[in-house]
Design an enzyme around this catalytic site. Structure first.
Site, PDB file in Angstrom:
ATOM      1  N   LYS A  76       0.799  -1.678  -0.071  1.00 42.61           N
ATOM      2  CA  LYS A  76      -0.195   0.209  -0.314  1.00 42.61           C
ATOM      3  C   LYS A  76       0.943   1.389   0.063  1.00 42.61           C
ATOM      4  CE  LYS A  76      -3.577   2.178   2.340  1.00 42.61           C
ATOM      5  NZ  LYS A  76      -4.208   2.440   3.745  1.00 42.61           N
ATOM      6  N   SER A 145      -9.441   2.788   2.997  1.00 43.66           N
ATOM      7  CA  SER A 145      -8.195   3.029   1.662  1.00 43.66           C
ATOM      8  C   SER A 145      -7.395   1.775   1.107  1.00 43.66           C
ATOM      9  CB  SER A 145      -7.883   4.690   2.794  1.00 43.66           C
ATOM     10  OG  SER A 145      -6.497   3.069   4.139  1.00 43.66           O
ATOM     11  N   SER A 169      -9.825   0.278   7.206  1.00 41.56           N
ATOM     12  CA  SER A 169      -9.478  -0.077   5.955  1.00 41.56           C
ATOM     13  C   SER A 169      -8.865  -0.987   5.373  1.00 41.56           C
ATOM     14  CB  SER A 169      -8.019   1.065   6.099  1.00 41.56           C
ATOM     15  OG  SER A 169      -9.282   2.472   6.013  1.00 41.56           O
TER      16      SER A 169
END
Length: 433
Positions: A76, A145, A169
């Site tokens: 990420k 996210s 997330s």
């Protein structure tokens, strides 16, 4: 023959170790999937095929040492990598090159894993969406996210990926994209080199396509034994069915599917009883929101001060702004209250091995302007307990609906073993239906 990109991480690692597959062949298969789908999904913030292939060839030459030797991993893009940009989903950091890896990346490389690229994230892992789409229907959100990690794993671009979770997330995008997502006990992997959001809840999470692959990835990072995950005996497994105080936020289909699952697990030997969370514990969600807002305002103070126009309006007018109004005394009170809630929850869990609960209110919303609601995630994150979502159902629009399994503090291995048993039982149930 199964396409190499569709192998589980466990099977791919075994094939590489036995000389039946090379890391280069596996990475080329992942690149093929990226070429096929990423122009519509936008799962990657950074990907360099030559760099990925060079790393795979080097791994093959070195003998693919380590439990995830030769296995590509998505990272990420709020997690630092010394050899790739880390841009935090923001134009402020375009081209930013950290000088070192985050701890979780270093642990992955030490275990033989390869960083395939950086997966897309919402701005600062907050609310403003990335341009990533859901691989099951591109008009729907993939969640956030950790948007790119969920989409890339679900579409066979990579077998393993890192997410992070401060509210929901890791769990929510995994549920929306139909993969397994795992948020460990708070502090499990360390946060050095991860862009701070709210330190009281920030947690590195994992995405994979099976519970066993999550167990492999976790064990590799912690230096633990990496034999295949043994499912806990379902007979006598003490499962609490936790609707939470927010049950009415789940749609009718999700409510029915999870109720049916609880009944089926009970019929197959699990000791399933209702767990009605007390108001004294449930208040942790509101306390966590106060503490996170205070911390997020301070974590983004540089960006809001010096690059205000490059911060999205959603972020400028959202929780960071709310956090500016939280006093230090209110913040300390929220932290103290959260600690009390954790103590109360630990006592309440004495009668249960795990809880089952919704992963999200339902299927992924039909919008790319939102990442969906984290109402079924926030309290578990604030309680610092491990949780896992598995793709258990299909909703009315043909999109995945996840089942969330919640464990006791620092009992992550027990959570994984119970989740494997639940996953196997529900898979057989779906197949029979």
């Amino acid at each position: 023959m199964i396409h190499p990109s569709e192998l589980t991480a466990r099977d791919a690692a075994k094939a590489i170790e036995n000389g039946e597959l090379t890391s280069e062949k596996l990475v080329r298969a992942c690149i093929e999937r990226i070429d096929e789908r990423d122009s519509e999904l936008h799962a990657w913030a950074y990907f360099n095929r030559d760099q990925a292939l060079d790393a795979a060839k080097a791994s093959d030459r070195a003998g693919n040492k380590g439990p995830v030797g030769g296995i590509p991993v998505g990272v990420k893009d709020i997690i630092d990598t010394y050899d790739m940009p880390t841009e935090y989903g923001s134009p402020i950091y375009k081209g930013n090159r950290p000088t070192s890896d985050a701890t979780c990346v270093s642990l992955t490389r030490r275990a033989g894993g390869l960083v395939l690229g950086k997966t897309a994230t919402t701005e600062f892992a907050h609310q403003f969406p990335a341009n990533t789409c859901n691989p099951h229907n591109v008009t729907h959100t993939p969640g956030g996210s950790s948007s790119g990690s969920g989409a890339a794993t679900a579409s066979f671009m990579v077998p393993l990926a890192f997410g992070t979770q401060t509210g929901g997330s890791t769990i929510r995008p995994a549920a929306f994209c139909g993969v397994v997502g795992y948020k460990p006990t708070y502090g499990e992997f360390g946060l050095k080199g991860v862009k701070e959001n709210a330190q009281c809840c920030d947690t590195v999470g994992l995405h994979a396509r099976s519970v066993d692959d999550i167990a492999l990835f976790r064990a590799a990072m912690l230096g633990l034994k990496t034999s295949p995950l043994a499912a806990a005996p379902l007979s006598g497994l003490r499962i609490g069915f936790c609707r939470t105080k927010l049950w009415d936020k789940a749609d009718a289909v999700t409510q029915r599917l999870i109720e049916d699952s609880a009944a089926h697990l009970s019929k197959n030997g699990a000791a399933v009883t209702d767990y009605d969370m007390s108001d004294d514990i449930a208040r942790v969600a509101a306390l966590g929101k106060t503490a996170r807002s205070y911390e997020l305002h301070r974590a983004l103070l540089f960006e809001l001060t010096y690059h205000f126009d490059q911060v999205s309006e959603m972020c400028r007018e959202g929780r960071p702004k709310d956090g500016a109004a939280v006093t230090p005394d209110q913040y300390r009170g929220a932290l103290a209250g959260m600690a009390q809630c954790r103590d109360a929850f630990a006592r309440a869990m004495n009668d249960f091995d795990v809880l089952i609960t919704p992963s999200a209110p339902g299927e992924a919303p039909d919008s790319l302007a939102t990442t969906g609601s984290s109402v079924f995630n926030d309290l578990w994150t604030a309680l610092h307990v491990p949780c896992l979502t598995m793709p258990a159902f299909s909703g009315p629009n043909g999109l995945p609906i996840g089942l969330q399994v919640v464990g006791r503090h620092a009992q992550d291995q027990r959570l994984l073993e119970a989740s494997e048993a639940i996953s196997q039982t529900l898979a057989a149930y779906r197949q029979a239906a």
